[in-house]
Design a protein around this motif. Structure first.
Motif, PDB file in Angstrom:
ATOM      1  N   ALA A   1      15.492 -11.730 -16.057  1.00  0.00           N
ATOM      2  CA  ALA A   1      14.439 -11.182 -15.619  1.00  0.00           C
ATOM      3  C   ALA A   1      13.870 -12.000 -14.471  1.00  0.00           C
ATOM      4  O   ALA A   1      13.350 -12.978 -14.926  1.00  0.00           O
ATOM      5  N   SER A   2      13.688 -11.503 -13.408  1.00  0.00           N
ATOM      6  CA  SER A   2      13.037 -12.148 -12.345  1.00  0.00           C
ATOM      7  C   SER A   2      11.476 -12.035 -12.162  1.00  0.00           C
ATOM      8  O   SER A   2      10.992 -11.327 -12.802  1.00  0.00           O
ATOM      9  N   PRO A   3      10.904 -13.048 -11.814  1.00  0.00           N
ATOM     10  CA  PRO A   3       9.540 -13.274 -11.843  1.00  0.00           C
ATOM     11  C   PRO A   3       8.965 -12.643 -10.832  1.00  0.00           C
ATOM     12  O   PRO A   3       8.192 -13.040  -9.487  1.00  0.00           O
ATOM     13  N   THR A   4       9.212 -11.147 -10.633  1.00  0.00           N
ATOM     14  CA  THR A   4       8.722 -10.258  -9.582  1.00  0.00           C
ATOM     15  C   THR A   4       7.815  -9.563 -10.095  1.00  0.00           C
ATOM     16  O   THR A   4       7.591  -9.226 -11.441  1.00  0.00           O
ATOM     17  N   PRO A   5       6.902  -8.597  -9.273  1.00  0.00           N
ATOM     18  CA  PRO A   5       6.007  -7.750  -9.848  1.00  0.00           C
ATOM     19  C   PRO A   5       6.800  -6.570 -10.438  1.00  0.00           C
ATOM     20  O   PRO A   5       6.181  -6.023 -11.568  1.00  0.00           O
ATOM     21  N   SER A   6       8.048  -6.105  -9.754  1.00  0.00           N
ATOM     22  CA  SER A   6       8.594  -5.072 -10.826  1.00  0.00           C
ATOM     23  C   SER A   6       9.519  -5.625 -12.036  1.00  0.00           C
ATOM     24  O   SER A   6      10.215  -4.966 -12.827  1.00  0.00           O
ATOM     25  N   ALA A   7       9.811  -7.025 -12.222  1.00  0.00           N
ATOM     26  CA  ALA A   7      10.403  -7.581 -13.285  1.00  0.00           C
ATOM     27  C   ALA A   7      11.870  -6.866 -13.242  1.00  0.00           C
ATOM     28  O   ALA A   7      12.393  -6.732 -14.272  1.00  0.00           O
TER      29      ALA A   7
END
Length: 129
Positions: A67-73
């Motif tokens: 899971a990337s640490p981005t707003p959309s996960a």
């Protein structure tokens, strides 16, 4: 996008690293408007950066289901080549875990299909580097 090519266990680390570089050079020579191995970011705008150096000791990668640490996960997903043309990276998030269950078999299939580097390179009829 990370491309995993499971290989037969008879190859050394140096052979697999060289293989990744050869494939990158072939792809960037055949598709110079789309693929590059150039480190200068200003010269690779609008192109896919083929980073053969990612295939190195001690390098980390976003592995399957990361899971990337981005707003959309967004979540990294194993997909087959057939599925790739119909997908976008934003299709996979921590909120749609039912896709993860479906994709697990794809990852198992990928790992079971070990490749022979020599056979792959034999299939290359022309190398323009």
């Amino acid at each position: 996008m990370h491309i995993f090519v499971p290989i037969e266990g008879s190859y050394t680390y140096d052979q697999t690293k060289a293989f990744a570089e050869i494939i990158g050079k072939i792809l960037s020579a055949r598709h110079p408007q789309k693929i590059t191995m150039t480190w200068d970011t200003s010269k690779r705008v609008g192109k896919v950066f083929f980073d053969h150096n990612q295939n190195a000791m001690g390098k980390t990668i976003a592995f399957v289901f990361y899971a990337s640490p981005t707003p959309s996960a967004s979540v990294s997903m194993p997909v087959s080549w057939r599925e790739l043309s119909n997908l976008f990276p934003t299709d996979f998030t921590i909120l749609n875990t039912h896709i993860i269950k479906k994709s697990w078999n794809t990852w198992n299939d990928i790992l079971q299909n070990k490749q022979d580097i020599n056979k792959i390179l034999e299939g290359v009829t022309e190398i323009r580097i």
